[in-house]
Design an enzyme around this catalytic site. Structure first.
Site, PDB file in Angstrom:
ATOM      1  N   ARG A  48       0.864  -1.170   0.000  1.00 41.19           N
ATOM      2  CA  ARG A  48       0.000   0.000   0.000  1.00 41.19           C
ATOM      3  C   ARG A  48       0.905   1.227   0.000  1.00 41.19           C
ATOM      4  O   ARG A  48       1.948   1.243   0.663  1.00 41.19           O
ATOM      5  CB  ARG A  48      -0.892   0.034   1.250  1.00 41.19           C
ATOM      6  CG  ARG A  48      -2.038  -0.978   1.219  1.00 41.19           C
ATOM      7  CD  ARG A  48      -3.085  -0.654   0.147  1.00 41.19           C
ATOM      8  NE  ARG A  48      -4.220  -1.563   0.148  1.00 41.19           N
ATOM      9  CZ  ARG A  48      -4.310  -2.663  -0.596  1.00 41.19           C
ATOM     10  NH1 ARG A  48      -3.317  -3.015  -1.401  1.00 41.19           N
ATOM     11  NH2 ARG A  48      -5.394  -3.406  -0.558  1.00 41.19           N
TER      12      ARG A  48
ATOM     13  N   GLU B  56      -4.343   7.285  -4.810  1.00 41.70           N
ATOM     14  CA  GLU B  56      -4.695   6.526  -6.022  1.00 41.70           C
ATOM     15  C   GLU B  56      -6.087   6.917  -6.490  1.00 41.70           C
ATOM     16  O   GLU B  56      -6.972   7.072  -5.646  1.00 41.70           O
ATOM     17  CB  GLU B  56      -4.647   5.020  -5.730  1.00 41.70           C
ATOM     18  CG  GLU B  56      -3.236   4.568  -5.443  1.00 41.70           C
ATOM     19  CD  GLU B  56      -3.111   3.066  -5.153  1.00 41.70           C
ATOM     20  OE1 GLU B  56      -4.063   2.321  -5.409  1.00 41.70           O
ATOM     21  OE2 GLU B  56      -2.045   2.660  -4.684  1.00 41.70           O
TER      22      GLU B  56
ATOM     23  N   HIS C   5      -1.590  -0.168  -9.759  1.00 43.56           N
ATOM     24  CA  HIS C   5      -2.155  -1.077  -8.742  1.00 43.56           C
ATOM     25  C   HIS C   5      -2.821  -2.295  -9.407  1.00 43.56           C
ATOM     26  O   HIS C   5      -4.043  -2.460  -9.349  1.00 43.56           O
ATOM     27  CB  HIS C   5      -3.148  -0.339  -7.834  1.00 43.56           C
ATOM     28  CG  HIS C   5      -3.390  -1.053  -6.526  1.00 43.56           C
ATOM     29  ND1 HIS C   5      -3.690  -0.413  -5.357  1.00 43.56           N
ATOM     30  CD2 HIS C   5      -3.363  -2.374  -6.207  1.00 43.56           C
ATOM     31  CE1 HIS C   5      -3.857  -1.301  -4.383  1.00 43.56           C
ATOM     32  NE2 HIS C   5      -3.657  -2.508  -4.887  1.00 43.56           N
TER      33      HIS C   5
HETATM   34  C1  DGY Z   1      -5.391  -6.537  -2.591  1.00 36.48           C
HETATM   35  O1  DGY Z   1      -6.090  -7.541  -2.782  1.00 36.48           O
HETATM   36  O2  DGY Z   1      -5.325  -5.987  -1.500  1.00 36.48           O
HETATM   37  C2  DGY Z   1      -4.653  -6.016  -3.760  1.00 36.48           C
HETATM   38  O3  DGY Z   1      -3.858  -4.935  -3.450  1.00 36.48           O
HETATM   39  C3  DGY Z   1      -5.632  -5.611  -4.821  1.00 36.48           C
HETATM   40  O4  DGY Z   1      -6.354  -4.527  -4.334  1.00 36.48           O
END
Ligand code: DGY
Length: 323
Positions: A238, A267, A286
């Protein structure tokens, strides 16, 4: 008996819709554009279930959704869940672990290689008619094989990355994690070290931790200062686990060699973000889990969680803090 009403806030495959419709009265968000908060509040007014990916589930939203019993994330990360707010309203929160581990690990590794070997930059050279001159050392990359990879966060995905590094690329793997993984150490020959040691010794640093209050800006100015000036930093977890200003400073001042990023502090990433102008930074939107097969499995798992929560069964993947 009436079926429970649910709102599906993301596009999902037909097969998943068919499954859901056996149990629920479904309303779908059919646009490719993100739903506005105000529109979302309208949609949630009378539903008991909400399937989505990344919407902030906070006090304000819960106030607009008085009948809500369960929010099902179609993702493994659940930093969008305001856990105290959900707990106090008795709303269940679920996620989709396991099904995406290998897919995300593949993407992490592709960021390692793309950044090291400057794949997007060289691709654009060829496409713009700029073939390399016979031996232009300005275009050389750096080796991945036999280098040292440091993984921060040795969870399921971290372990898959370690396996690829050890078995496929003969890399030395260091890791740092809240708890030691003795099994993985003996199976894969990875070495547990302190965070500082990992930052000092690694050629590639992969951040693979969930975003929580404790991990917010875990990698900051001090951490970039410890890294080698030849280090490559990879983040597919993240964006807010890193202080993005410190990352930009490290890249601008050549404290590190490059970065491979799938995630950002904000984002979609702002088009004026300096990271997007740097040729030594590989930027992805992402897409860690974004293959057809994996996204299908995530959506189906999310749908199964949702249905279980609404028909009186215990969903398979309630997030630990809300159990
Ligand atoms: C998750 O599953 O957390 C991935 O980052 C896709 O959002």
């Amino acid at each position: 008996m009436n079926k429970p009403k649910v709102f599906i806030g993301k596009s999902i495959p037909e097969e998943v819709k068919n499954y859901l419709e056996q149990y629920c009265e479904c309303k779908y968000w059919n646009s490719n554009n993100a739903i506005s908060r105000q529109q979302l509040f309208k949609e949630l007014k009378d539903v008991e279930g909400f399937l989505e990916s990344g919407e902030e589930i906070d006090d304000e939203l819960l106030l607009h959704a008085p009948n809500l019993k369960i929010v099902s994330n179609s993702s493994v990360g659940y930093n969008n869940f305001h856990l105290q707010s959900m707990k106090s309203k008795g709303v269940i929160g679920t996620n989709t672990p396991f099904v995406l581990d290998d897919t995300v690990a593949d993407l992490v590794f592709s960021l390692v290689i793309s950044t090291a070997r400057r794949i997007p930059e060289m691709d654009s050279y060829v496409k713009h008619g700029k073939w390399k001159s016979s031996d232009n050392e300005n275009l050389y990359g750096v080796d991945v094989h036999h280098a040292t990879l440091g993984i921060i966060g040795m969870g399921r995905i971290g372990q898959k990355v370690a396996k690829r590094a050890r078995l496929g690329f003969s890399m030395d793997v260091l890791y740092h994690n809240r708890s030691r993984k003795f099994d993985t150490e003996s199976k894969l020959g990875v070495k547990y070290v302190s965070l500082d040691t990992l930052l000092i010794q690694s050629d590639y640093i992969v951040l693979m931790i969930p975003l929580t209050q404790e991990t917010m800006h875990l990698i900051d100015y001090k951490e970039f200062d410890l890294m080698k000036d030849t280090a490559i930093f990879i983040n597919a977890s993240r964006g807010k686990t890193v202080n993005e200003k410190a990352l930009i400073d490290a890249l601008e001042n050549k404290k590190i060699l490059g970065a491979g990023l799938d995630v950002y502090a904000q984002e979609p990433v702002n088009k004026n973000n300096p990271l997007l102008k740097m040729s030594n930074v590989v930027t992805l939107p992402h897409i860690g889990s974004a293959t057809e097969k994996t996204r299908f499995s995530m959506d189906m798992t999310a749908a199964e969680n949702l249905v279980s929560g609404l028909i009186g069964k215990i969903p398979k993947y309630i997030v630990p803090e809300l159990k």
